[in-house]
Structure formats: C-alpha cells, structure tokens
Design a protein around this motif. Sequence first.
Motif, PDB file in Angstrom:
ATOM      1  N   SER A   4     -12.573 -57.757 -24.967  1.00  0.00           N
ATOM      2  CA  SER A   4     -13.489 -56.880 -25.674  1.00  0.00           C
ATOM      3  C   SER A   4     -14.288 -56.126 -24.629  1.00  0.00           C
ATOM      4  O   SER A   4     -14.696 -56.694 -23.621  1.00  0.00           O
ATOM      5  N   VAL A   5     -14.512 -54.878 -24.860  1.00  0.00           N
ATOM      6  CA  VAL A   5     -15.326 -54.065 -23.971  1.00  0.00           C
ATOM      7  C   VAL A   5     -16.723 -53.996 -24.579  1.00  0.00           C
ATOM      8  O   VAL A   5     -16.894 -53.595 -25.725  1.00  0.00           O
ATOM      9  N   VAL A   6     -17.711 -54.436 -23.796  1.00  0.00           N
ATOM     10  CA  VAL A   6     -19.099 -54.378 -24.229  1.00  0.00           C
ATOM     11  C   VAL A   6     -19.820 -53.353 -23.358  1.00  0.00           C
ATOM     12  O   VAL A   6     -19.897 -53.518 -22.147  1.00  0.00           O
ATOM     13  N   SER A   7     -20.301 -52.299 -23.974  1.00  0.00           N
ATOM     14  CA  SER A   7     -21.110 -51.311 -23.261  1.00  0.00           C
ATOM     15  C   SER A   7     -22.554 -51.782 -23.347  1.00  0.00           C
ATOM     16  O   SER A   7     -23.106 -51.897 -24.443  1.00  0.00           O
ATOM     17  N   ILE A   8     -23.154 -52.094 -22.198  1.00  0.00           N
ATOM     18  CA  ILE A   8     -24.518 -52.603 -22.172  1.00  0.00           C
ATOM     19  C   ILE A   8     -25.475 -51.481 -21.819  1.00  0.00           C
ATOM     20  O   ILE A   8     -25.274 -50.749 -20.845  1.00  0.00           O
ATOM     21  N   VAL A   9     -26.529 -51.363 -22.615  1.00  0.00           N
ATOM     22  CA  VAL A   9     -27.569 -50.373 -22.405  1.00  0.00           C
ATOM     23  C   VAL A   9     -28.856 -51.123 -22.120  1.00  0.00           C
ATOM     24  O   VAL A   9     -29.260 -51.993 -22.899  1.00  0.00           O
ATOM     25  N   PRO A  29     -27.044 -55.617 -36.462  1.00  0.00           N
ATOM     26  CA  PRO A  29     -26.535 -56.315 -35.279  1.00  0.00           C
ATOM     27  C   PRO A  29     -25.583 -57.448 -35.651  1.00  0.00           C
ATOM     28  O   PRO A  29     -25.715 -58.062 -36.720  1.00  0.00           O
ATOM     29  N   SER A  30     -24.644 -57.722 -34.766  1.00  0.00           N
ATOM     30  CA  SER A  30     -23.712 -58.835 -34.962  1.00  0.00           C
ATOM     31  C   SER A  30     -24.168 -60.086 -34.226  1.00  0.00           C
ATOM     32  O   SER A  30     -23.719 -61.193 -34.521  1.00  0.00           O
ATOM     33  N   PHE A  31     -25.080 -59.926 -33.256  1.00  0.00           N
ATOM     34  CA  PHE A  31     -25.608 -61.045 -32.479  1.00  0.00           C
ATOM     35  C   PHE A  31     -27.012 -60.668 -32.026  1.00  0.00           C
ATOM     36  O   PHE A  31     -27.236 -59.538 -31.595  1.00  0.00           O
ATOM     37  N   GLU A  32     -27.962 -61.608 -32.128  1.00  0.00           N
ATOM     38  CA  GLU A  32     -29.341 -61.309 -31.745  1.00  0.00           C
ATOM     39  C   GLU A  32     -30.011 -62.470 -31.032  1.00  0.00           C
ATOM     40  O   GLU A  32     -29.941 -63.603 -31.487  1.00  0.00           O
ATOM     41  N   THR A  38     -26.375 -57.303 -29.940  1.00  0.00           N
ATOM     42  CA  THR A  38     -25.127 -56.535 -29.937  1.00  0.00           C
ATOM     43  C   THR A  38     -24.782 -56.012 -31.325  1.00  0.00           C
ATOM     44  O   THR A  38     -25.186 -56.570 -32.342  1.00  0.00           O
ATOM     45  N   PHE A  39     -24.017 -54.937 -31.313  1.00  0.00           N
ATOM     46  CA  PHE A  39     -23.439 -54.353 -32.513  1.00  0.00           C
ATOM     47  C   PHE A  39     -21.923 -54.385 -32.342  1.00  0.00           C
ATOM     48  O   PHE A  39     -21.407 -53.949 -31.313  1.00  0.00           O
ATOM     49  N   ASP A  40     -21.223 -54.886 -33.336  1.00  0.00           N
ATOM     50  CA  ASP A  40     -19.755 -54.890 -33.344  1.00  0.00           C
ATOM     51  C   ASP A  40     -19.309 -53.519 -33.818  1.00  0.00           C
ATOM     52  O   ASP A  40     -19.501 -53.153 -34.977  1.00  0.00           O
ATOM     53  N   LEU A  41     -18.722 -52.755 -32.908  1.00  0.00           N
ATOM     54  CA  LEU A  41     -18.311 -51.382 -33.223  1.00  0.00           C
ATOM     55  C   LEU A  41     -16.878 -51.281 -33.723  1.00  0.00           C
ATOM     56  O   LEU A  41     -16.411 -50.202 -34.043  1.00  0.00           O
ATOM     57  N   GLY A  42     -16.177 -52.394 -33.772  1.00  0.00           N
ATOM     58  CA  GLY A  42     -14.788 -52.402 -34.211  1.00  0.00           C
ATOM     59  C   GLY A  42     -13.976 -53.269 -33.278  1.00  0.00           C
ATOM     60  O   GLY A  42     -14.511 -53.835 -32.312  1.00  0.00           O
ATOM     61  N   GLY A  48     -24.129 -53.481 -26.491  1.00  0.00           N
ATOM     62  CA  GLY A  48     -25.146 -54.480 -26.182  1.00  0.00           C
ATOM     63  C   GLY A  48     -26.430 -53.816 -25.723  1.00  0.00           C
ATOM     64  O   GLY A  48     -26.409 -52.905 -24.908  1.00  0.00           O
ATOM     65  N   LEU A  49     -27.554 -54.267 -26.281  1.00  0.00           N
ATOM     66  CA  LEU A  49     -28.873 -53.779 -25.893  1.00  0.00           C
ATOM     67  C   LEU A  49     -29.581 -54.918 -25.182  1.00  0.00           C
ATOM     68  O   LEU A  49     -29.799 -55.981 -25.766  1.00  0.00           O
TER      69      LEU A  49
END
Length: 121
Positions: A4-9, A29-32, A38-42, A48-49
Amino acid sequence: MTTSVVSIVYVNDAPAAARFYGDLLGMSPSFETSGYITFDLGPGADLGLWSGQFEDLSPDVPRTSEICLAIDGGPDELNAIFEQWNAKGVKMLREPHDAGFGLTFLAADPDGNRIRVAPKG
C-alpha cells in the motif's frame, strides 16, 4: 506481498487537518490516533496526516510536493469542485488552467500543503 502506498502529509494538528480533509474528500478517517490519522483512498492508497514531527509548520514555507486528487470527470466536474472548495474558503493557489495534461487547479490546506485536482489518466 501486499503493498500500500501511504502519502504522508505533515500537519500542525492532525485532528484539525482530518476535519479539513474529511470535509473536502467527503469521507471519514480509517485510522485515528491523536497525532496520526489516515484516510483509505482505495485499494493500495492511503493519505496519512501526521502531527508532532515538526514544530509550527508555516504555510509560508515553499512546498516542493503536492497531493494530487485525480478525478474521473471532465472539466465540468473539476470546475464544480473548484467552486465548492472556493465556497468553503479553501485557499486557492492557482485557478483552473490547462497544464498540458488537462484542466487542473491548485489549492492549499491550512498548513500550506499543496493539493492539486487534475484529471485521472
């Protein structure tokens, strides 16, 4: 292997950033945790924030990367998203314009991170 690719901001306040992105993306969010959300974008993609990695991130610092939201729709959908976000008070860095790959616009989150909306493909 599953990947999975997680783009972290990096953000100053993960819960506040999650409310901002949740409103723009129309999702929860999918995880907090208190500092990482994180938000699951597909399949295979997450946003990821992460807060607490830097002190006092400033929107004035130039950014050299972007989050790109690739949409399926054409120019009418892109313009509608631009108008919706503009009405919400999202800071716009560049109005819709042709960038060679199609119509696109550039916005910023409250921490100054760039968000591009562009056509998928």
